[in-house]
Design an enzyme around this catalytic site. Structure first.
Site, PDB file in Angstrom:
ATOM      1  N   SER A  94      42.133  44.028  54.339  1.00  0.00           N
ATOM      2  CA  SER A  94      42.960  43.098  55.099  1.00  0.00           C
ATOM      3  C   SER A  94      44.425  43.383  54.835  1.00  0.00           C
ATOM      4  CB  SER A  94      42.646  41.645  54.720  1.00  0.00           C
ATOM      5  OG  SER A  94      43.039  41.384  53.388  1.00  0.00           O
ATOM      6  N   ALA A 149      38.855  46.546  49.377  1.00  0.00           N
ATOM      7  CA  ALA A 149      39.901  47.552  49.204  1.00  0.00           C
ATOM      8  C   ALA A 149      40.578  47.412  47.850  1.00  0.00           C
ATOM      9  CB  ALA A 149      40.930  47.434  50.328  1.00  0.00           C
ATOM     10  N   GLY A 200      39.154  33.772  33.718  1.00  0.00           N
ATOM     11  CA  GLY A 200      40.608  33.838  33.834  1.00  0.00           C
ATOM     12  C   GLY A 200      41.254  34.229  32.521  1.00  0.00           C
ATOM     13  N   ASP A 213      51.950  37.040  39.419  1.00  0.00           N
ATOM     14  CA  ASP A 213      51.106  36.746  40.584  1.00  0.00           C
ATOM     15  C   ASP A 213      49.670  37.081  40.214  1.00  0.00           C
ATOM     16  OD1 ASP A 213      49.902  36.396  43.040  1.00  0.00           O
ATOM     17  OD2 ASP A 213      50.767  38.201  43.941  1.00  0.00           O
ATOM     18  N   GLY A 248      40.902  39.238  39.773  1.00  0.00           N
ATOM     19  CA  GLY A 248      39.454  39.396  39.712  1.00  0.00           C
ATOM     20  C   GLY A 248      38.990  40.688  40.358  1.00  0.00           C
ATOM     21  N   ASP A 249      39.668  41.099  41.418  1.00  0.00           N
ATOM     22  CA  ASP A 249      39.312  42.358  42.074  1.00  0.00           C
ATOM     23  C   ASP A 249      39.622  43.551  41.174  1.00  0.00           C
ATOM     24  OD1 ASP A 249      38.565  40.913  44.306  1.00  0.00           O
ATOM     25  OD2 ASP A 249      40.527  41.114  45.263  1.00  0.00           O
ATOM     26  N   SER A 298      47.790  43.944  35.859  1.00  0.00           N
ATOM     27  CA  SER A 298      47.992  43.785  37.304  1.00  0.00           C
ATOM     28  C   SER A 298      48.764  42.535  37.673  1.00  0.00           C
ATOM     29  CB  SER A 298      46.643  43.791  38.033  1.00  0.00           C
ATOM     30  OG  SER A 298      45.951  42.560  37.859  1.00  0.00           O
TER      31      SER A 298
END
Length: 293
Positions: A10, A41, A210, A234, A239-240, A270
């Site tokens: 997306s 992705a 988390g 951010d 999780g990805d 990340s």
């Protein structure tokens, strides 16, 4: 091929704001940017940047957004020969508001909703080449079930990240090699506290918590793998990154506990930058961080 990721792409439309608006309210945001995203992705990029050979199966539109999403995958050394282009549809989009170091997201599937069992069937020979298949819940659930059945019947290791939550029968959970929900997704899946379920699925059910890391049962005892503490900018896509990194390190021969710890570190790195893929570390960046702990 180390990993075949089957899932979503997306364009992320990211607004930073001091808060989210109430119903019917307009507020002034602080900044706006676009980025490439989609859970599939994001996970593919994380695995590829961390040194694995990755192929992607999914669908984009022939609009400008779709071509940019494909280009992004290629720039991250992801094999895209099995990425379908569907005419006269819209590519997937995610509308993200970042506030108070957290986020809220509206995901519009677009062509991701057209990834069908028939499309997967055409690519079965390629899927059989994978050591691991990684899937999420931003494609139709009937397609997810088809993939799980296919991998189970062909002894292909499958990691299922059931996010965002969609109901799925226990028989499909039983056929996965690893399931990686967060705490809320786990409770929605099983209807009970995650600590009851990890004992029922030893070395299979990994529950992400988390900033508290990840917990699973190794067949003898519950194992808590701590997160690496950092100052978040951010949390979108953390999780990805975890799931892509976990799959990459497992494909590279690491034990389950080590792979979880390494994936926790990748996720922590990340979240120091904006965007689901913006802060995803390369293997070199990850190694520098690891050497400094």
């Amino acid at each position: 091929m180390d990993i075949v990721v089957i899932g979503s792409l997306s364009t992320d439309f990211i607004v930073e704001s001091y808060r989210t608006p109430e119903k019917g309210e307009t507020i002034v945001g602080d900044s706006f940017k676009t980025a490439c995203g989609g859970k599939g992705a994001n996970q593919a990029v994380a695995a590829a940047r961390l040194g694995s050979d990755v192929s992607f199966i999914g669908a984009i539109s022939d609009d400008g957004f779709g071509e940019a999403l494909k280009t992004n995958l290629k720039e991250n050394n992801i094999f895209c020969e099995h990425l379908e282009t569907i005419e006269n549809e819209s590519s997937g989009t995610a509308h993200i508001t970042i506030y108070e170091q957290d986020n809220s997201i509206i995901f519009v599937p677009g062509t991701n909703g057209l990834v069908s069992p028939e499309m997967i069937k055409e690519k079965e020979m390629h899927i059989k080449e994978a050591e691991y298949v990684l899937i999420q819940n931003e494609i139709p659930i009937e397609t997810t079930k088809y993939i799980i059945d296919f991998c189970f019947e062909n002894d292909i290791k499958l990691i299922y990240n059931p996010a965002p939550f969609l109901p799925i029968e226990t028989e499909y959970i039983d056929k996965c090699d690893l399931i990686t929900p967060n705490e809320n997704e786990c409770e929605a899946l099983f209807g009970v506290n995650y600590r009851d379920m990890i004992k029922r699925y030893p070395n299979k059910l990994l529950v992400t918590l988390g900033s508290e890391g990840c917990v699973y049962n190794n067949g003898t005892e519950d194992v808590s793998v701590p997160a690496y503490q950092t100052d978040p900018i951010d949390t979108t896509g953390a999780g990805d990154v975890f799931n892509g990194a976990l799959t990459a390190f497992l494909a590279q021969g690491e034990t389950l506990e080590a792979a979880i710890g390494y994936a926790n570190m990748a996720a922590a790195i990340s979240i120091r930058k904006v965007g689901a893929q913006g802060g995803t570390p390369t293997l070199e960046e990850w190694k520098r961080e690891y050497d400094n702990i």
